[in-house]
Design a protein around this motif. Structure first.
Motif, short mmCIF file in Angstrom:
data_model
loop_
_atom_site.label_atom_id
_atom_site.label_comp_id
_atom_site.label_asym_id
_atom_site.label_seq_id
_atom_site.Cartn_x
_atom_site.Cartn_y
_atom_site.Cartn_z
N TYR A 19 -32.02 60.42 10.98
CA TYR A 19 -30.98 61.44 10.78
C TYR A 19 -31.03 61.91 9.34
N PHE A 26 -31.41 58.61 7.17
CA PHE A 26 -31.12 57.29 7.72
C PHE A 26 -31.97 57.10 8.98
N SER A 48 -22.22 47.17 16.74
CA SER A 48 -21.89 48.54 16.36
C SER A 48 -22.81 48.99 15.23
N GLY A 49 -23.31 50.22 15.35
CA GLY A 49 -24.17 50.78 14.31
C GLY A 49 -25.63 50.40 14.43
N SER A 50 -26.02 49.66 15.49
CA SER A 50 -27.40 49.19 15.60
C SER A 50 -28.34 50.25 16.18
N GLY A 51 -27.78 51.36 16.69
CA GLY A 51 -28.63 52.42 17.21
C GLY A 51 -28.56 52.62 18.71
N LYS A 52 -27.62 51.99 19.37
CA LYS A 52 -27.54 52.06 20.84
C LYS A 52 -27.28 53.48 21.34
N SER A 53 -26.30 54.15 20.73
CA SER A 53 -25.99 55.50 21.21
C SER A 53 -27.11 56.48 20.86
N THR A 54 -27.73 56.25 19.73
CA THR A 54 -28.89 57.07 19.37
C THR A 54 -29.97 56.93 20.45
P1 ADP Z 1 -24.25 52.25 18.00
O1 ADP Z 1 -24.11 53.11 19.19
O2 ADP Z 1 -25.10 51.03 18.22
O3 ADP Z 1 -22.93 51.88 17.40
P2 ADP Z 1 -25.37 54.62 16.73
O4 ADP Z 1 -26.62 54.93 17.44
O5 ADP Z 1 -24.18 55.45 17.05
O6 ADP Z 1 -25.03 53.07 16.84
O7 ADP Z 1 -25.64 54.76 15.17
C1 ADP Z 1 -26.72 54.08 14.54
C2 ADP Z 1 -26.73 54.42 13.05
O8 ADP Z 1 -27.07 55.81 12.88
C3 ADP Z 1 -25.38 54.23 12.38
O9 ADP Z 1 -25.63 53.73 11.07
C4 ADP Z 1 -24.81 55.61 12.31
O10 ADP Z 1 -23.98 55.76 11.18
C5 ADP Z 1 -26.05 56.49 12.17
N1 ADP Z 1 -25.85 57.81 12.81
C6 ADP Z 1 -25.56 58.02 14.13
N2 ADP Z 1 -25.49 59.34 14.39
C7 ADP Z 1 -25.74 59.98 13.22
C8 ADP Z 1 -25.80 61.36 12.82
N3 ADP Z 1 -25.63 62.34 13.71
N4 ADP Z 1 -26.08 61.63 11.53
C9 ADP Z 1 -26.27 60.64 10.64
N5 ADP Z 1 -26.23 59.33 10.92
C10 ADP Z 1 -25.97 58.98 12.20
#
Ligand code: ADP
Ligand code: MG
Length: 241
Positions: A19, A26, A48-54
């Motif tokens: 991102y 990041f 949380s924050g490990s990249g699951k939703s990504t």
């Molecule tokens: P999870 O679902 O495991 O909590 P995410 O995939 O939402 O994690 O996020 C993984 C990392 O990427 C986090 O550090 C988050 O802050 C960062 N992140 C997620 N989406 C964005 C974005 N659109 N822009 C910048 N950083 C992002």
């Protein structure tokens, strides 16, 4: 008896996602390799924050990789433009989210019909298929009710019916039990068990280990990569026999 088939439906190779926010970069996915077969029930678990939703956004064709490859049902997703990506998404993926995302002014039935409205399915056919999807999640009798008249667990079951109504190749669920009490969580997990027994491919994302343990395969994600300890649980072997 074989409900599980063994065609890879998802193949990720050295998947990376960076991102950019202004000057800041990041790297949220740091080289993920993963193969998921048709009929598999996979959980992706991590803090949380490990990249699951990504990862879910990538798998669901809501976003694309920065580098690496994603092949979905034999199609190289990285080569597709936005329209083609949307078409693949609509055809292949059913989404279930933590926040249900139902439209409050519509009945359960109308909510489930919506993806078929977008797909220009005729009204009679739409209604028939939406009722069948509601019946699959045990909510045929709630068809006329609005979301506000349903419990959280029932609302999530409506959302699952909506995800299934287009007969997607894969059901992707991001923290689907995150807003539910333990009884409703059990209801939702029982629906996923049943769908998987019918041969549906499920990818369930969660930070709760008890929830992840319902899946046949568990991938642990930390800081954007899979860590050791991927578990293939024994009941998967039973299903595959
Ligand atoms: P999870 O679902 O495991 O909590 P995410 O995939 O939402 O994690 O996020 C993984 C990392 O990427 C986090 O550090 C988050 O802050 C960062 N992140 C997620 N989406 C964005 C974005 N659109 N822009 C910048 N950083 C992002
Ligand atoms: Mg998340």
């Amino acid at each position: 008896m074989s409900t599980a088939q063994h065609q890879p439906v998802i193949q990720l190779t050295d998947a990376r996602k960076t991102y950019r926010t202004g000057e800041i970069e990041f790297e949220a996915l740091r080289g993920i390799d993963c193969e998921i077969s048709e009929g598999e029930y996979v959980a992706i678990v991590g803090p949380s924050g490990s990249g699951k939703s990504t990862l879910m956004n990538i798998l669901g064709c809501l976003d694309v990789l920065t580098t690496g490859s994603y092949v979905l049902a034999g199609e190289d997703v990285e080569q597709l433009d936005e329209d083609a990506l949307a078409a693949v998404r609509n055809k292949r993926i059913g989404f279930v989210f933590q926040q249900f995302n139902l439209l409050p002014s519509l009945s359960a039935l109308a909510n489930v019909e919506l993806p078929l409205v977008y797909a220009r399915v005729a009204p009679n056919e739409r209604k028939r298929r939406a009722l069948a999807a509601l019946a699959r999640v045990g909510l045929a009798d709630k068809a006329p009710n609005r979301p506000g008249e349903l419990s959280g667990g029932q609302q999530q079951r409506v959302a699952i019916a909506r995800a299934l109504v287009t007969e997607p190749t894969i059901l992707l669920a991001d923290e689907p039990t995150g807003n539910l009490d333990s009884t409703s969580t059990e209801d939702i997990l029982a629906v996923f068990d049943e769908l998987n027994r019918e041969g549906r491919t499920i990818v369930l994302i969660t930070h709760e280990h008890e929830v992840a343990e319902r899946a046949g395969t568990i991938y642990n994600v930390t800081d954007g990569h899979f860590v050791d300890g991927t578990t293939h649980l024994t009941h998967m072997a039973v299903v595959a026999e």
